[in-house]
Motif scaffolding. Structure first.
Motif, PDB file in Angstrom:
ATOM      1  N   PRO A 140      46.241  39.083  46.143  1.00 38.39           N
ATOM      2  CA  PRO A 140      46.364  38.121  45.042  1.00 38.39           C
ATOM      3  C   PRO A 140      46.325  36.684  45.540  1.00 38.39           C
ATOM      4  CG  PRO A 140      47.966  39.885  44.794  1.00 38.39           C
ATOM      5  CD  PRO A 140      47.329  40.073  46.134  1.00 38.39           C
ATOM      6  N   CYS A 163      44.896  40.559  33.210  1.00 41.64           N
ATOM      7  CA  CYS A 163      44.502  41.954  33.423  1.00 41.64           C
ATOM      8  C   CYS A 163      44.574  42.746  32.121  1.00 41.64           C
ATOM      9  CB  CYS A 163      45.390  42.593  34.481  1.00 41.64           C
ATOM     10  SG  CYS A 163      44.962  44.307  34.887  1.00 41.64           S
ATOM     11  N   GLU A 203      48.471  36.568  36.087  1.00 40.99           N
ATOM     12  CA  GLU A 203      47.478  37.573  36.480  1.00 40.99           C
ATOM     13  C   GLU A 203      47.626  38.842  35.637  1.00 40.99           C
ATOM     14  OE1 GLU A 203      45.030  37.383  38.627  1.00 40.99           O
ATOM     15  OE2 GLU A 203      45.459  35.342  39.336  1.00 40.99           O
TER      16      GLU A 203
END
Length: 412
Positions: free
Chosen positions: A78, A39, A35
């Protein structure tokens, strides 16, 4: 700290999904890392956005986009926490930048990454106690082995087996120190990515030493039972057989376990085995050895009762009770039967108490065995005493009759 707890719980097994190739904690860390990469890629793509307002950033849990002053942005928990909660977390964009996440992640997503200070202190205390215990045991056991090897009159089958058991305790202590030095060398060590040859070798060596220690406890029990049941003479081939059981059989199981880890579960540092079916290659023989030792202890107690009172009735002599109780208590550390306390209970049962018994008390087991079966042994004390008298006679030429006639007052 997670690696510290994982290492401390080396002999305790907690539930885990069998079909997962990664430990759940590592699965979480790796997904967060993915993740984070996405990002940063998103931030690079948004590089031409206006400099006004709040800039996009990664806060170690979620990715926040560009926002204008006064705007409120919401982000869901998340994906790695989706099983716990589907709540959202929001931040406000102010002239001073982003505000704190509200509600906090550990509340909104039902996840708290922080270990309470009391728990951290507890695990650190456990590590300190078993380090001290293994250090003292290592020093005392080394002296005991030296004494049993030094005097020729002490070289017999019984002391040969005692020496092997002492050496297994020494190796176990050394293995724990090596494992701790490798796995706990830095607080910043990520156990999910640490997968070096040295790390795996230290874990393998530790498992072998622990396993061989249990098997030599089994050898002690088998030897004593054979002495009580018959006048069988333990010849050299018999001692070689005991050596093969104590040192050789663990090698077989360790090699099988290494093969299973290499081909089926070559993950992390091989120090996480929770609920892995291949972990039973090591755990199974240890559990069986503990159970057999317990049965052998019960058999020895039965034989001792018969020898103390052949008629098995009118067993009222207090001295007989004391002798039986003393013999039983002395055999418990020698056979390792104290491990029966938690051996067949669920792995998650009272973990803190199990740590105290299996690690804190277990680290002093070698010390206790060396004292009981070497330093307090009448034969050892007599031989040391005689050597001391000979040294006095060689050094000073005269030894007082009182010294020559003195007797060692020992419980054996």
């Amino acid at each position: 700290m997670s690696r510290l707890i994982g290492g401390i719980l080396l002999s305790l097994w907690l539930p885990q999904t069998v079909f997962s190739s990664l430990h759940p904690e590592c699965e979480l860390i790796f997904q967060l890392e993915r993740e984070e990469r996405l990002c940063h890629q998103f931030i690079v793509e948004q590089g031409n956005t206006s400099s006004e307002g709040c800039q996009p950033f990664w806060d170690a849990v979620a990715c926040w986009p560009h926002a204008a002053v006064g705007e409120t942005v919401e982000r869901g928990c998340p994906a790695v926490f989706s099983l716990f909660s589907n709540n959202t977390v929001s931040r406000n964009c102010t002239s001073g930048g982003w505000t704190r996440a509200f509600p906090p992640y550990h509340i909104a997503c039902s996840v708290d990454d922080d270990i309470p200070e009391t728990e951290q202190s507890y695990f650190a205390t456990v590590k300190m106690i078993y380090t001290v215990g293994y250090s003292i045991s290592l020093a005392v056991l080394a002296v005991a082995v030296f004494i049993l090897l030094l005097f020729r009159r002490l070289r017999c089958a019984r002391n040969f087996i005692h020496i092997q058991l002492f050496i297994s305790f020494i190796l176990k202590a050394v293995a724990v120190f090596i494992k701790d030095a490798t796995l706990f060398s830095s607080e910043d060590t990520n156990h999910c990515t640490l997968s070096t040859v040295a790390c795996k070798a230290s874990v393998v060596f530790c498992h072998y030493c622990v396993m061989s220690n249990f098997f030599w406890l089994l050898v002690e029990a088998l030897y004593l039972n054979s002495l009580l049941l018959s006048s069988f003479y333990h010849s050299r081939p018999c001692l070689w057989g005991f050596s093969l059981l104590g040192w050789g059989v663990p090698v077989l199981f360790i090699v099988m376990w290494i093969g299973s880890r290499v081909y089926f579960e070559d993950t992390e540092c091989w120090d996480i085995n929770e609920d892995s079916p291949y972990w039973w290659i090591i755990k199974g023989p240890i559990v069986v050895s503990i159970a057999v030792n317990f049965l052998l202890l019960m058999n020895i107690i039965r034989i001792l009762i018969q020898k103390l009172n052949p008629r098995l009735i009118q067993f009222n002599n207090s001295s007989q009770y004391r002798r039986l109780t003393k013999s039983t208590l002395l055999l418990i550390p020698l056979f390792g039967t104290h491990y029966m306390v938690f051996n067949f209970l669920p792995d998650y049962f009272n973990v803190n108490l199990r740590l105290c018994i299996e690690l804190c008390m277990g680290s002093f087991q070698g010390l206790l065995v060396a004292i009981l079966y070497c330093f307090l042994n009448k034969e050892v004390q007599k031989e040391v005493h005689m050597q001391w008298l000979r040294w006095l006679e060689r050094s000073y030429g005269v030894v007082s009759p009182a010294a020559k006639c003195s007797q060692m007052d020992t419980p054996f």
